[in-house]
Design a protein around this motif. Structure first.
Motif, PDB file in Angstrom:
ATOM      1  N   THR A 258      91.183  68.822  47.488  1.00  0.00           N
ATOM      2  CA  THR A 258      89.897  69.432  47.172  1.00  0.00           C
ATOM      3  C   THR A 258      88.805  68.379  47.356  1.00  0.00           C
ATOM      4  OG1 THR A 258      90.535  69.073  44.868  1.00  0.00           O
ATOM      5  CG2 THR A 258      90.600  71.317  45.667  1.00  0.00           C
ATOM      6  N   ALA A 259      87.615  68.836  47.766  1.00  0.00           N
ATOM      7  CA  ALA A 259      86.519  67.941  48.128  1.00  0.00           C
ATOM      8  C   ALA A 259      85.328  68.210  47.218  1.00  0.00           C
ATOM      9  CB  ALA A 259      86.129  68.179  49.584  1.00  0.00           C
ATOM     10  N   PHE A 260      84.682  67.144  46.765  1.00  0.00           N
ATOM     11  CA  PHE A 260      83.548  67.249  45.842  1.00  0.00           C
ATOM     12  C   PHE A 260      82.387  66.457  46.419  1.00  0.00           C
ATOM     13  CE2 PHE A 260      87.550  67.736  43.758  1.00  0.00           C
ATOM     14  CZ  PHE A 260      87.369  68.862  42.976  1.00  0.00           C
ATOM     15  N   LEU A 261      81.288  67.151  46.656  1.00  0.00           N
ATOM     16  CA  LEU A 261      80.083  66.487  47.159  1.00  0.00           C
ATOM     17  C   LEU A 261      79.262  66.033  45.956  1.00  0.00           C
ATOM     18  CD1 LEU A 261      78.241  65.709  49.537  1.00  0.00           C
ATOM     19  CD2 LEU A 261      77.303  68.029  49.453  1.00  0.00           C
ATOM     20  N   THR A 262      78.811  64.780  45.989  1.00  0.00           N
ATOM     21  CA  THR A 262      78.062  64.240  44.857  1.00  0.00           C
ATOM     22  C   THR A 262      76.700  63.725  45.347  1.00  0.00           C
ATOM     23  OG1 THR A 262      79.049  62.063  45.125  1.00  0.00           O
ATOM     24  CG2 THR A 262      80.194  63.595  43.656  1.00  0.00           C
ATOM     25  N   ARG A 263      75.830  63.415  44.378  1.00  0.00           N
ATOM     26  CA  ARG A 263      74.457  63.029  44.699  1.00  0.00           C
ATOM     27  C   ARG A 263      74.389  61.656  45.367  1.00  0.00           C
ATOM     28  NH1 ARG A 263      70.798  66.014  42.558  1.00  0.00           N
ATOM     29  NH2 ARG A 263      72.184  66.685  40.882  1.00  0.00           N
ATOM     30  N   ASP A 264      75.209  60.711  44.863  1.00  0.00           N
ATOM     31  CA  ASP A 264      75.141  59.334  45.370  1.00  0.00           C
ATOM     32  C   ASP A 264      76.467  58.628  45.055  1.00  0.00           C
ATOM     33  OD1 ASP A 264      75.018  58.858  42.614  1.00  0.00           O
ATOM     34  OD2 ASP A 264      72.834  58.668  42.629  1.00  0.00           O
ATOM     35  N   ALA A 265      76.544  57.344  45.405  1.00  0.00           N
ATOM     36  CA  ALA A 265      77.805  56.610  45.240  1.00  0.00           C
ATOM     37  C   ALA A 265      78.212  56.534  43.771  1.00  0.00           C
ATOM     38  CB  ALA A 265      77.668  55.203  45.848  1.00  0.00           C
ATOM     39  N   GLY A 266      77.216  56.370  42.877  1.00  0.00           N
ATOM     40  CA  GLY A 266      77.510  56.305  41.447  1.00  0.00           C
ATOM     41  C   GLY A 266      78.069  57.631  40.943  1.00  0.00           C
ATOM     42  N   GLY A 267      77.462  58.719  41.406  1.00  0.00           N
ATOM     43  CA  GLY A 267      77.935  60.052  41.033  1.00  0.00           C
ATOM     44  C   GLY A 267      79.373  60.269  41.491  1.00  0.00           C
ATOM     45  N   ALA A 268      79.696  59.758  42.666  1.00  0.00           N
ATOM     46  CA  ALA A 268      81.059  59.917  43.197  1.00  0.00           C
ATOM     47  C   ALA A 268      82.058  59.182  42.295  1.00  0.00           C
ATOM     48  CB  ALA A 268      81.131  59.400  44.628  1.00  0.00           C
ATOM     49  N   GLN A 269      81.693  57.969  41.867  1.00  0.00           N
ATOM     50  CA  GLN A 269      82.593  57.209  40.979  1.00  0.00           C
ATOM     51  C   GLN A 269      82.831  57.980  39.683  1.00  0.00           C
ATOM     52  OE1 GLN A 269      84.364  54.674  41.586  1.00  0.00           O
ATOM     53  NE2 GLN A 269      83.453  53.861  43.471  1.00  0.00           N
ATOM     54  N   ALA A 270      81.749  58.560  39.117  1.00  0.00           N
ATOM     55  CA  ALA A 270      81.867  59.284  37.845  1.00  0.00           C
ATOM     56  C   ALA A 270      82.756  60.515  38.003  1.00  0.00           C
ATOM     57  CB  ALA A 270      80.472  59.675  37.353  1.00  0.00           C
ATOM     58  N   VAL A 271      82.568  61.264  39.100  1.00  0.00           N
ATOM     59  CA  VAL A 271      83.375  62.470  39.318  1.00  0.00           C
ATOM     60  C   VAL A 271      84.846  62.078  39.540  1.00  0.00           C
ATOM     61  CG1 VAL A 271      83.777  64.401  40.909  1.00  0.00           C
ATOM     62  CG2 VAL A 271      81.458  63.905  40.123  1.00  0.00           C
ATOM     63  N   ALA A 272      85.067  60.991  40.265  1.00  0.00           N
ATOM     64  CA  ALA A 272      86.449  60.546  40.512  1.00  0.00           C
ATOM     65  C   ALA A 272      87.146  60.194  39.190  1.00  0.00           C
ATOM     66  CB  ALA A 272      86.461  59.352  41.464  1.00  0.00           C
ATOM     67  N   GLN A 273      86.429  59.465  38.328  1.00  0.00           N
ATOM     68  CA  GLN A 273      86.996  59.089  37.014  1.00  0.00           C
ATOM     69  C   GLN A 273      87.357  60.332  36.212  1.00  0.00           C
ATOM     70  OE1 GLN A 273      87.224  55.934  35.457  1.00  0.00           O
ATOM     71  NE2 GLN A 273      86.792  54.973  37.423  1.00  0.00           N
ATOM     72  N   ALA A 274      86.412  61.302  36.195  1.00  0.00           N
ATOM     73  CA  ALA A 274      86.631  62.517  35.412  1.00  0.00           C
ATOM     74  C   ALA A 274      87.808  63.322  35.966  1.00  0.00           C
ATOM     75  CB  ALA A 274      85.356  63.365  35.404  1.00  0.00           C
ATOM     76  N   LEU A 275      87.925  63.379  37.287  1.00  0.00           N
ATOM     77  CA  LEU A 275      89.041  64.122  37.890  1.00  0.00           C
ATOM     78  C   LEU A 275      90.372  63.473  37.527  1.00  0.00           C
ATOM     79  CD1 LEU A 275      87.539  65.024  41.366  1.00  0.00           C
ATOM     80  CD2 LEU A 275      88.524  66.654  39.743  1.00  0.00           C
ATOM     81  N   LEU A 276      90.406  62.136  37.589  1.00  0.00           N
ATOM     82  CA  LEU A 276      91.642  61.425  37.226  1.00  0.00           C
ATOM     83  C   LEU A 276      92.002  61.708  35.770  1.00  0.00           C
ATOM     84  CD1 LEU A 276      91.354  57.902  38.874  1.00  0.00           C
ATOM     85  CD2 LEU A 276      93.116  59.641  39.261  1.00  0.00           C
ATOM     86  N   ALA A 277      90.981  61.639  34.894  1.00  0.00           N
ATOM     87  CA  ALA A 277      91.216  61.846  33.457  1.00  0.00           C
ATOM     88  C   ALA A 277      91.617  63.289  33.163  1.00  0.00           C
ATOM     89  CB  ALA A 277      89.957  61.474  32.673  1.00  0.00           C
TER      90      ALA A 277
END
Ligand code: C5P
Length: 297
Positions: A258-277
Motif C-alpha cells: 500500500t502507498a501513502f502520499l505525504t506532505r513532505d519528508a517529515g510527514g513521510a517519517q511520521a506516517v511510516a512510524q505510525a504504520l509500523l506501530a
C-alpha cells in the motif's frame, strides 16, 4: 569485469483499467511514477546463465530461467546471436510480488547490464521493444521518471513532474499474483460496462505542478477493489495510514503493497512510524519520487 545497473520501483498514481481484451490483457491508462527504492543487477561473464539474489526477500525470488532477469538476458543474447553466458546477481530491495514492479525492474536492469557488458550497443527503441515483450511494466522500469502507459501499459509517453513527492510504502505479509488480481477485477465487473480507461487531466496537472495535495485528491486505482477482495486486511493498513495523516492512501498497482502520499519528508517519517506501530504491515519504507530509470553505476 562486471557491470552494475540500479533500477527503481514504481507506484501507479492512476491505474484506469478497461475491459478484458481478446488476448486476455486489459487496456490501461496507467500513470507510472518511479520511486526511490532500488534493486541493483550486476552482470559478470560466466560459463553459463546463472542467477543469484541477496536481500530480505531473496528466498522468494526464483533463481531459474523463469526469473524475468534471466529471460531478459536470453532475449538480448538471441537478438545478437550470442549465448547468454552471464552471472546475474540481484541485490533486492524492492518488495517481491508487491505491486511495485520489482521483477520488471530486474528485467530492465539485466537488459541494460548485459547490453553494456557484451558491448552490443542496442538502440533505445530496440531495448524498449524487448522490454515490452518481457512484460507490460518493463519499459517503464527502463525509462523511470513519470510516464503515461497506454495499451497494456507498455506504450509510454513521458510526463513532466514539477517537484518531489514523498511516499511511504507499507509492505504486506505475503504477495499477490498480478494475473489473479486482474482475474478478480474481471469477476467483480461481470455484467458491468467497463468504461474506456482515460488519464485524469487533474492528476497530470498535479504532477506537473508538483502539488502533493492536488495529486492526493486525484490518485485512483481500479485494481484496488480486486486487491482488497483477495487481501481484505489491507483495509486496516490503508485506514492506519490515513489516521496517521497521509494525504492519500491506495494500493500500489496490483498490491499488496500500500502507498501513502505525504506532505513532505517529515510527514513521510511520521506516517511510516505510525504504520509500523499499528501492526498492520510487515514493514514500512519511505521513498521520494520521481526517481531516474535504469542507470549504469
Ligand atoms: O505483462 P505482464 O507479464 O506483467 O502481465 C502479467 C499478467 O497481468 C498478464 O498475464 C495479465 O493476466 C495481467 N495483465 C492484464 N492487463 C495488463 C497488464 C497485465 O490483464 N494491461
Amino acid at each position: 569485469m562486471s557491470v552494475t545497473v540500479r533500477v527503481p520501483a514504481k507506484v501507479n498514481v492512476q491505474l484506469a483499467v478497461g475491459g478484458a481484451r481478446p488476448d486476455g490483457f486489459h487496456d490501461l491508462a496507467n500513470v507510472f511514477l518511479a520511486v526511490g527504492l532500488y534493486d541493483e543487477v550486476t552482470a559478470t561473464p560466466a560459463d553459463e546463465l546463472r542467477i543469484t539474489c541477496e536481500g530480505p526477500d531473496a528466498g522468494q525470488v526464483p533463481l531459474d530461467r523463469t526469473n524475468l532477469a534471466a529471460r531478459a538476458a536470453i532475449a538480448l543474447a538471441e537478438r545478437h546471436g550470442l549465448a547468454p553466458d552471464v552471472h546475474l546477481h540481484i541485490a533486492k530491495d524492492i518488495p517481491v510480488a508487491g505491486g511495485m514492479a520489482g521483477g520488471s525492474a530486474d528485467a530492465a536492469g539485466a537488459l541494460l547490464a548485459c547490453d553494456t557488458l557484451w558491448g552490443t550497443n542496442t538502440s533505445r527503441d530496440e531495448l524498449l521493444e524487448i522490454c515490452a515483450e518481457l512484460g507490460s511494466d518493463v519499459p517503464f522500469s527502463l525509462v523511470g521518471g513519470a510516464a503515461l502507459g497506454t495499451g497494456r501499459g507498455e506504450r509510454l509517453r513521458a510526463l513532466e513532474v514539477g517537484g518531489t513527492f514523498h511516499w511511504v510504502f507499507a509492505v504486506a505479509d505475503g504477495g499477490l499474483s498480478t494475473p489473479a488480481v486482474y482475474g478478480e477485477f474481471d469477476r467483480l465487473s461481470e455484467g458491468v460496462r467497463v468504461p474506456e480507461p482515460v488519464a485524469s487531466q487533474e492528476l497530470l496537472d498535479a504532477l506537473a505542478k508538483g502539488d502533493a495535495a492536488a495529486l492526493a485528491a486525484a490518485v485512483s486505482n481500479d485494481l484496488q477493489p480486486a486487491a482488497l477482495s483477495l487481501f481484505p486486511s489491507l483495509t486496516g493498513t490503508l485506514d492506519a495510514g490515513r489516521a496517521a495523516g497521509a494525504l492519500a492512501a491506495l494500493v500500489s498497482g496490483s498490491g499488496p503493497t500500500t502507498a501513502f502520499l505525504t506532505r513532505d519528508a517529515g510527514g513521510a517519517q511520521a506516517v511510516a512510524q505510525a504504520l509500523l506501530a499499528s501492526g498492520t504491515c510487515r514493514t514500512a519504507r519511505v521513498a521520494p519520487s520521481p526517481a531516474p530509470g535504469a542507470t549504469v553505476l
